[in-house]
Design an enzyme around this catalytic site. Structure first.
Site, short mmCIF file in Angstrom:
data_model
loop_
_atom_site.label_atom_id
_atom_site.label_comp_id
_atom_site.label_asym_id
_atom_site.label_seq_id
_atom_site.Cartn_x
_atom_site.Cartn_y
_atom_site.Cartn_z
N THR A 1 0.83 -1.20 0.00
CA THR A 1 0.00 0.00 0.00
C THR A 1 0.87 1.26 0.00
O THR A 1 1.95 1.25 0.55
CB THR A 1 -0.84 -0.03 1.29
OG1 THR A 1 -1.63 -1.21 1.25
CG2 THR A 1 -1.73 1.18 1.44
N ARG B 1 -13.14 -8.85 -1.19
CA ARG B 1 -12.66 -8.41 0.12
C ARG B 1 -12.28 -6.93 0.10
O ARG B 1 -11.65 -6.44 -0.84
CB ARG B 1 -11.44 -9.24 0.51
CG ARG B 1 -10.71 -8.78 1.77
CD ARG B 1 -9.38 -8.12 1.44
NE ARG B 1 -8.59 -7.86 2.64
CZ ARG B 1 -7.48 -7.12 2.66
NH1 ARG B 1 -7.03 -6.58 1.56
NH2 ARG B 1 -6.82 -6.93 3.78
N GLY C 1 -10.16 -4.18 2.34
CA GLY C 1 -9.22 -4.04 3.45
C GLY C 1 -9.39 -2.70 4.15
O GLY C 1 -10.46 -2.08 4.05
N ASP C 2 -8.35 -2.27 4.85
CA ASP C 2 -8.50 -1.05 5.65
C ASP C 2 -8.30 0.23 4.85
O ASP C 2 -8.73 1.30 5.29
CB ASP C 2 -7.51 -1.06 6.83
CG ASP C 2 -6.07 -1.04 6.36
OD1 ASP C 2 -5.75 -1.76 5.39
OD2 ASP C 2 -5.26 -0.31 6.95
N THR D 1 -0.60 0.96 6.61
CA THR D 1 -0.29 -0.14 5.70
C THR D 1 -0.04 -1.40 6.51
O THR D 1 0.59 -1.34 7.57
CB THR D 1 0.95 0.19 4.83
OG1 THR D 1 1.32 -1.00 4.11
CG2 THR D 1 2.13 0.64 5.67
N GLY D 2 -0.54 -2.52 6.03
CA GLY D 2 -0.31 -3.75 6.76
C GLY D 2 -1.46 -4.71 6.62
O GLY D 2 -2.21 -4.66 5.63
N GLY E 1 -4.66 -5.53 6.84
CA GLY E 1 -5.78 -4.62 6.95
C GLY E 1 -6.88 -5.02 7.91
O GLY E 1 -7.51 -4.17 8.54
#
Lengths: 348, 348
Positions: B215, B243, B245-246, B266-267, B269
């Site tokens: 990200t 899906r 994510g965050d 970032t990571g 999510g």
């Protein structure tokens, strides 16, 4: 109306008369040492069926009775489950399923229509014990979107699934599938027609936001001290471009943490997302040491009112304190805990 | 490599050597009176290009140089814009567009592939002055998803649009449209093939989460004291069921409030959604009086590590304090403020 329903009504009416505040505090609003607070009630359960311009003068008696009846019924049945030691997770899901099945609410059967005359449903659930969560947006073929959210929570590595993928995952995981037409109701189609007509004439007033409401939600504290929160909605009438509101957004529409509280939101979702309303209530409890009523009031009555975001929340704390806070004229709502059952619609 | 790039490298290398902490504090970590703190720098800008198992021993020099070059270039160009009085909103969008256009990052061109061998892109942006936000998920035909998020922020009554609706809205509002194949890269297709092969063999280790990262994000404080944060991603390789994510979730992947801070995450999510990471950093600043570095460390290094959520954030406060905090071996990152430009990849 059956005799049992009448009895429930009498019971409810007495409670309605006996309660003239929309919040119940079973512990102090500010706890000086939140880590030490303990569960002061065996169980507690709070529900909402949406907030909005719900005024006594605009409500016919039959409709009012129908709302009172279903709100009371799901609380009575929920209490029975909790007394029997059923988990908060199961009580939340079964309660929301009943509200989804009722065409009275903008969730499941009776959901509002999108601009394309379809129904796109959102739901989420969060478990306070481990803060696992599941959410779906844009569901079109799953009878009970809350069961799809539960499947995501328990059977997926993800938190939020959307669109056809969410339907597919839910179907693969045993959720009941229906034709998209299952969700259609005459009442909601008429609402869409009215709004589109106003839109075409340029007379749709942004101040009339009632077409945005009707979400259902439930937060439960069970005998083991586990909090679970869930929310389900059809979103906003005439919504476009696959809009996602706050209901499937963890931290906005739904949040649960056994160390603070559980929250379910209803209202103008965009504001609830931007201000991370459900998480903000938990954060004010954790970092400022507030009780759940005070925390919810700060967010809904101060912050949201200042910013122009209308709606409400139901919430309960780990001690069993219940808050039902809204800045609209009314909110379909109720709670039950040992010895108390309250159902309300209007401000008072 | 052109002379200018070499010069930038020399400059960067000196700074790399001179800095052995991944955070810069320009004010105290705990401010006793956060309301009184003032902007201590004319402008500030911080970026990330994803966190993960980024180890010096696994990196060839050419790739390392390519990352250093683009991170440095967008910071140099961002600083020039900020010196010229360009708004934080414009700097965030232009910076993220350049990172989306680079195949080095998992955003825009070079996004990872879904299980269905498509690219589904997410992005969000939030403005700290009025806390307006815009986000898109599941974009497939808009060249720069951050421009779609900006269009939602400025031209829609909604905050979050998804799937085909998001593409349609962005196209109608002037965002550049491309064929879905524009996003394809050989490198990302190979990643998908490798993961699918492992999945088929049952050897995909959940501990190897690197396919989840890459990200990009940017947070800027401009001369007027306005903070804007933005994030863009291709999500997770082999993702299924649409899906989300965050990255497009306000409060999880992106958050901005002029009275506290701006954050881009970032990571992994799902953890960032469940713990409302970006909002939680702002909440710890507002309610506990922490500085941005301390608040980000509490969330990323304490809470997320305890819960098993890997990743990182870049953040900056209203005073210009910068935090680049991650619990993975590396994070592509950098910042610029008057007289300082730092670009880093590894832990130190």
């Amino acid at each position: 109306m059956k005799v049992s329903a009448v009895l429930i009504f009498v019971f409810t009416s007495v409670l309605l008369l006996s309660c003239n505040d929309n919040t119940i505090s079973s512990d102090s609003s500010i706890s000086s040492s939140p880590k030490k607070s303990i569960q002061t009630t065996e169980y507690a359960m709070v529900i909402h069926g949406g907030a909005g311009t719900i005024l006594r003068e605009n409500m016919d008696k039959e409709t009012e009775n129908a709302y009172n009846e279903i709100l009371t019924r799901v609380l009575v049945e929920g209490e029975q489950m909790l007394k029997n030691g059923i988990s908060s997770e199961e009580v939340v899901v079964k309660t929301i399923m009943k509200m989804e099945d009722s065409p009275l609410f903008n969730a499941g059967k009776g959901a509002v229509f999108t601009s394309e005359e379809t129904n796109e449903l959102d739901a989420s659930i969060m478990r306070g014990s481990d803060q696992q969560a599941g959410a779906v947006s844009g569901i079109t073929t799953i009878k009970n979107p809350i069961t799809a959210a539960l499947a995501v929570l328990n059977k997926s590595e993800h938190v939020l699934l959307s669109g056809n993928g969410a339907d597919k995952f839910a179907a693969e995981n045993g959720c009941e599938v229906v034709e998209p037409s299952y969700f259609h109701t005459e009442r909601r189609r008429n609402s869409l027609d009215r709004i589109k007509a106003k839109e075409d004439l340029g007379t749709l007033e942004s101040s009339n936001l009632d077409y945005k409401y009707g979400t259902v939600g439930c937060v439960v504290l069970d005998k083991k001290g586990n909090i679970v929160a869930g929310t389900s909605t059809g979103g906003m009438t005439n919504k476009k471009y696959n809009r996602i509101g706050d209901s499937p957004v963890i931290g906005a529409g739904t949040y649960a943490d056994n160390s603070t509280c559980g929250v379910s939101s209803t209202g103008h979702g965009e504001y609830f997302i931007r201000y991370a309303v459900a998480h903000d209530i938990a954060a004010r409890m954790e970092y400022k040491g507030l009780g759940v009523t005070r925390a919810a009031k700060e967010v809904v009555m101060d912050k949201l009112v200042e910013k122009g975001g209308s709606g409400g929340v139901v919430a309960l704390s780990k001690t069993g304190e219940i808050a039902m806070i809204f800045n609209t004229p009314g909110m379909y709502r109720g709670y039950v805990k040992p010895g108390e059952l309250v159902v309300k619609i209007y401000e008072d």
